[in-house]
Structure formats: structure tokens, C-alpha cells
Design a protein around this motif. Structure first.
Motif, mmCIF file in Angstrom:
data_model
loop_
_atom_site.group_PDB
_atom_site.id
_atom_site.type_symbol
_atom_site.label_atom_id
_atom_site.label_comp_id
_atom_site.label_asym_id
_atom_site.label_seq_id
_atom_site.Cartn_x
_atom_site.Cartn_y
_atom_site.Cartn_z
ATOM 1 N N UNK A 130 12.671 3.480 13.244
ATOM 2 C CA UNK A 130 11.959 3.459 14.528
ATOM 3 C C UNK A 130 10.518 3.936 14.399
ATOM 4 N N UNK A 131 10.142 4.487 13.237
ATOM 5 C CA UNK A 131 8.765 4.962 13.032
ATOM 6 C C UNK A 131 7.843 3.869 12.487
ATOM 7 N N UNK A 132 8.404 2.686 12.161
ATOM 8 C CA UNK A 132 7.605 1.644 11.514
ATOM 9 C C UNK A 132 7.203 0.568 12.502
ATOM 10 N N UNK A 133 5.915 0.204 12.461
ATOM 11 C CA UNK A 133 5.397 -0.911 13.253
ATOM 12 C C UNK A 133 4.372 -1.646 12.393
ATOM 13 N N UNK A 134 4.708 -2.831 11.959
ATOM 14 C CA UNK A 134 3.833 -3.571 11.043
ATOM 15 C C UNK A 134 2.509 -3.966 11.670
ATOM 16 N N UNK A 135 2.423 -3.928 13.002
ATOM 17 C CA UNK A 135 1.190 -4.349 13.677
ATOM 18 C C UNK A 135 0.191 -3.213 13.888
ATOM 19 N N UNK A 177 -2.165 13.887 9.146
ATOM 20 C CA UNK A 177 -2.915 12.853 8.458
ATOM 21 C C UNK A 177 -1.961 11.945 7.699
ATOM 22 N N UNK A 178 -2.411 10.729 7.457
ATOM 23 C CA UNK A 178 -1.627 9.804 6.629
ATOM 24 C C UNK A 178 -2.029 9.907 5.162
ATOM 25 N N UNK A 179 -2.991 10.783 4.855
ATOM 26 C CA UNK A 179 -3.462 10.813 3.467
ATOM 27 C C UNK A 179 -3.799 12.209 2.966
ATOM 28 N N UNK A 180 -3.613 13.227 3.787
ATOM 29 C CA UNK A 180 -4.183 14.537 3.495
ATOM 30 C C UNK A 180 -3.084 15.591 3.368
ATOM 31 N N UNK A 181 -2.943 16.162 2.191
ATOM 32 C CA UNK A 181 -1.899 17.157 1.955
ATOM 33 C C UNK A 181 -2.276 18.553 2.446
ATOM 34 N N UNK A 182 -3.470 18.739 2.959
ATOM 35 C CA UNK A 182 -3.834 20.055 3.483
ATOM 36 C C UNK A 182 -3.373 20.223 4.932
ATOM 37 N N UNK A 183 -2.981 19.128 5.586
ATOM 38 C CA UNK A 183 -2.494 19.198 6.967
ATOM 39 C C UNK A 183 -1.020 19.590 6.993
ATOM 40 N N UNK A 184 -0.586 20.083 8.140
ATOM 41 C CA UNK A 184 0.801 20.526 8.255
ATOM 42 C C UNK A 184 1.770 19.344 8.317
ATOM 43 N N UNK A 185 1.295 18.208 8.854
ATOM 44 C CA UNK A 185 2.085 16.974 8.859
ATOM 45 C C UNK A 185 1.355 15.920 8.045
ATOM 46 N N UNK A 186 2.091 15.312 7.121
ATOM 47 C CA UNK A 186 1.563 14.219 6.315
ATOM 48 C C UNK A 186 2.482 13.018 6.476
ATOM 49 N N UNK A 187 1.904 11.832 6.494
ATOM 50 C CA UNK A 187 2.688 10.602 6.523
ATOM 51 C C UNK A 187 2.623 10.006 5.123
ATOM 52 N N UNK A 188 3.691 10.129 4.334
ATOM 53 C CA UNK A 188 3.684 9.560 2.978
ATOM 54 C C UNK A 188 3.430 8.055 2.995
ATOM 55 N N UNK A 189 2.989 7.522 1.858
ATOM 56 C CA UNK A 189 2.511 6.141 1.790
ATOM 57 C C UNK A 189 3.592 5.105 2.055
ATOM 58 N N UNK A 190 4.845 5.417 1.766
ATOM 59 C CA UNK A 190 5.923 4.440 1.919
ATOM 60 C C UNK A 190 6.022 3.945 3.354
ATOM 61 N N UNK A 191 6.230 2.653 3.528
ATOM 62 C CA UNK A 191 6.379 2.066 4.864
ATOM 63 C C UNK A 191 7.667 1.238 4.916
ATOM 64 N N UNK A 192 7.891 0.578 6.051
ATOM 65 C CA UNK A 192 9.149 -0.130 6.235
ATOM 66 C C UNK A 192 10.264 0.882 6.455
ATOM 67 N N UNK A 193 11.381 0.700 5.753
ATOM 68 C CA UNK A 193 12.525 1.608 5.907
ATOM 69 C C UNK A 193 12.191 3.023 5.449
#
Length: 434
Positions: free
Chosen positions: A247-252, A302-318
């Protein structure tokens, strides 16, 4: 019962977890198994910190049959197996102070919204030498660094044995490696639904400590055992699935994240300071959450920054997931995952919008720059975390009044004990000077 007979299992451990995250157990002989499976095992709940008063002490352990496993390190003749148990009242109702029940209850709320909650944890730990009396020291058994290998990494044999033991118990080990600090290690196992993951974390800690002892080492999940080097975290990777799809993935979307993902992030960010007493429950936890040692202490994503408390790892889809980097391995995994899920669901229920991502290194910013971006800090110590937890209200709602009051009361005592003690640092600093 057939497995117990066929494999010559003589003892069965009935394991459960207290409010403060300590693994407990009652051992029974195999002859008691029919009775245990039908009636459960009565025990004295008043003897477990955070459970019940002495005048209402009778509690029952009800085995979860899916958690049955044989301990590979025990004798192979007269084997030892275990069940993880739910704690129940004499009337058969779930005990409101059972951390496992608290997580189940929160997952049921997600299920009502159509979501399944999956989690993968990254557990770090230290291996230390023991002294001549068998007491743990803070002397590491290697001087290796990130991703180093033998002969520099003297802990690789113990780590290998831990991985093989876990695999024999049904874990799917995805990676194991030496961490940044000397004597520090990480073993990652495959994600699963949150309840199985929390069970796995508790079993993981037991296996790590048990196998380390075979090598004459002490394994600790203390967040910051040594000043001046990195502490141990338990990065928590979370995803919601709906109708079998992430439910976290949206290709658009530009970041390939769904509206639910952004709202989940917003909910966690709004409540993260209020749940920190749960995710980082020790006085020592806050020695890790300081700038300079890769542990997050600023509230941003952030989607790219490991200094933030929440990071979105690069993997997408499932594989799309939200990684919360603040929890440490001293946390009670059942309560940790329950409050993280509740925070994210609150964001979805209230249709919250995530703030702008912070893609620069937050540690290198000035306080003025952080203020301009609206980046706040995590609590600086356990007392501050408890005060914010009380004001936020989410933890009380998730844990229920019984477990909340027991947890908060115990932690206030811990803080008072720390506050009134005289440390070696104070003696070194003041004894001669004044």
C-alpha cells in the motif's frame, strides 16, 4: 505431541515477555504437554514486574502452536523445545498487560482498515570478553570496522554459528556483517508480519546471547556500552499491505510513494518524540541518540538521507518501506511495533500530509538552519521522553491504562536511580578540583 515423542523432546519451555521487554519462561516436562495444550500453565503474575498485584496473581500461559521450535544448542538426546505463550486471566481472557496482546490488538485495528503490517528489523549487538570471574567486560574481541572480515573480525565464527543456529530454527537470514564499531555486529533476517517479527526478535536475542557464551563472549544489546564509538540500533522497516499489494507503492508518484505512505510518515513524525520512551527505553538509550555517531536525533525524513530519523530505502514495488532509524535493541519489540503502527495509522486516519523531505545532512546543519526547516530534536534523556509521552497520549491509548502505568512508573524509578547516583565521570571531574 507426535513430534515431541518422535524427536525425544523431554523439556518444553513456555516463554513470554514482560512489559519491560525481558524474556521469561516456565519449563515443564514433556509428560505435561497434553495438560498444557488443553488448559494452559498457571503461574504467579505478581512475581513479574509490570504484571499484576499479589491479590490477583493467578495468570495462565497459553502456548501459540505456531511458535513451537526445538533448541538446536541443547542436548540432542532429551531435547528441549519451546512455545511462545499468550498471557491470559483465569477466565481465559487476554491479559491487558501482555505486550504480545497489545501488538495483536493494534494489528487488528490495522486489519479493520484493510491493512496487514509487515516489519523487518536490523538488530545490532556487541561481543565482549568475560573476566576471570565470568563477568562481562567492555573489552571487545576485535578491532574490526564496517564490513571487515577475518582475521581482523574475531567475531565472525560466533556470528556464523549464530546464523546457522537461527536457520536451523526456521529463520531466513538475509545478511550478517561486522558493524562500524569494534566488537559490533549485525544480523538481518527476513521481514514478516509484525507479530512473527516481534517473536523473532525475542528469540534472536536469546540465541545471540546463548551462542556467544559458547565462545566465552558476552553479547549485549545495550544501546551505548562504550563512550566515543557508535551505539547499537534496531532500524525498523515497516510496510502496509492491502489486498496482497504494498500500500506504500505508487508508480505514478515522483518518489513512487502512495498517499498512504506519506500520511503514515507524517503520523510517525508527529508522534515519534511521544513514543521514544518505548522505542528507546533505557537511561543509556539517550547516550546513543547524539550527533556524530550515525544515530538519528533530529525529526525529519528523506528518501536518500541516513541522517534523518525516517529513511525510505531505494527498493520499490513490493519492497517499498518506511525505515524508522531511532529504535534501539533494548526496546520491547511488541510495544515498539504497536506504537509505531498506531502512529502511522493515526496519520492515515487523519489524512496528514508529510512535511518536505530533508535531503541534506542534518548533522552538519547549524541550529538556525534546522529551525528554518522546522526540524525538531528527539528527547535528550529518559525523563524528557517520559514527559513528552505523557503529553502526546498515543502510548497510553495503545498500551491501555494498566500497562502504561506499570511501564511509566518503572521508568520513572529508573530515572530517579540514575539521577541520584554518582558516576565515575563526576568523580573524575570534581573530586580533585573541588
Amino acid at each position: 505431541m507426535e513430534i515431541v515423542k518422535e524427536q525425544d523432546i523431554k523439556f518444553i519451555r513456555l516463554q513470554f515477555t514482560g512489559v519491560l521487554g525481558k524474556l521469561k519462561n516456565v519449563a515443564v516436562t514433556a509428560s505435561q504437554l497434553p495438560k498444557i495444550l488443553n488448559e494452559g500453565m498457571m503461574f504467579d503474575g505478581s512475581s513479574i514486574e509490570g504484571f499484576v498485584r499479589i491479590e490477583e496473581s493467578d495468570m495462565y500461559l497459553k502456548p501459540d502452536l505456531d511458535t513451537f521450535v526445538v533448541f538446536p544448542w541443547r542436548p540432542q538426546h532429551g531435547k528441549v523445545a519451546r512455545f511462545i505463550c499468550d498471557v491470559c486471566t483465569p477466565s481465559g481472557e487476554p491479559f491487558e498487560g501482555d505486550p504480545r496482546y497489545i501488538l495483536k490488538k493494534t494489528m487488528a485495528q490495522a486489519k479493520q482498515m484493510g491493512y496487514d503490517f509487515n516489519v523487518g528489523n536490523e538488530c545490532e549487538f556487541f561481543l565482549f570478553h568475560m573476566d576471570e570471574n565470568g563477568k562481562p567486560t567492555t573489552v571487545t574481541n576485535d578491532e574490526a570496522g564496517y564490513f571487515d572480515l577475518g582475521p581482523i573480525d574475531n567475531g565472525e565464527d560466533a556470528r556464523r554459528d549464530i546464523c546457522l543456529t537461527l536457520e536451523e530454527m526456521g529463520y531466513e537470514i538475509e545478511a550478517s556483517h561486522h558493524e562500524v564499531a569494534a566488537g559490533q555486529h549485525e544480523i538481518d533476517f527476513k521481514y514478516d508480519n509484525a507479530l512473527i517479527t516481534a517473536d523473532n526478535v525475542m528469540t534472536f536475542k536469546l540465541v545471540v546471547k546463548t551462542i556467544a557464551k559458547k565462545y566465552g563472549l558476552h553479547a549485549t544489546f545495550m544501546p551505548k556500552p562504550i563512550f566515543g564509538i557508535n551505539g547499537s540500533g534496531m532500524h525498523t522497516n515497516m510496510s502496509l499491505f492491502k489486498d496482497g499489494k504494498n500500500a506504500f507503492y505508487d508508480e505514478n508518484d515522483s518518489l513512487k510513494l502512495s498517499k498512504e505512505a506519506y500520511s503514515f510518515i507524517a503520523g510517525v513524525l508527529e508522534h515519534v518524540a511521544g513514543i521514544t520512551a518505548i522505542t528507546n527505553p533505557l537511561v543509556n538509550s539517550y547516550k546513543r541518540l547524539v550527533p556524530g555517531y550515525e544515530a538519528p536525533c533530529y525529526i525529519a525524513w528523506s528518501a536518500s538521507n541516513r541522517s534523518d530519523i525516517i529513511r525510505i530505502p531505494a527498493s520499490r514495488g513490493a519492497g517499498t518501506r518506511v525505515e524508522l532509524r531511532s529504535p534501539d535493541p533494548s526496546t520491547n519489540p511488541y510495544l515498539c511495533l504497536a506504537v509505531c503502527l498506531a502512529a502511522g495509522l493515526d496519520g492515515i486516519n487523519r489524512n496528514l500530509s508529510a512535511p518536505e523531505s530533508v535531503d541534506e545532512n542534518v548533522f552538519k546543519m547549524t541550529q538556525k538552519q534546522r529551525n528554518e526547516l522546522g526540524v525538531k530534536s528527539l528527547p535528550a534523556n529518559l525523563k524528557e521522553a517520559l514527559d513528552i509521552m505523557e503529553k502526546d497520549g498515543l502510548v497510553r491509548k495503545v498500551l491501555g491504562e494498566h500497562a502504561y502505568s506499570k511501564f511509566a512508573g518503572s521508568k520513572l524509578k529508573e530515572w530517579d536511580g540514575f539521577r541520584m547516583s554518582v558516576s565515575q565521570w563526576e568523580l573524575d571531574k570534581y573530586l580533585f578540583t573541588y
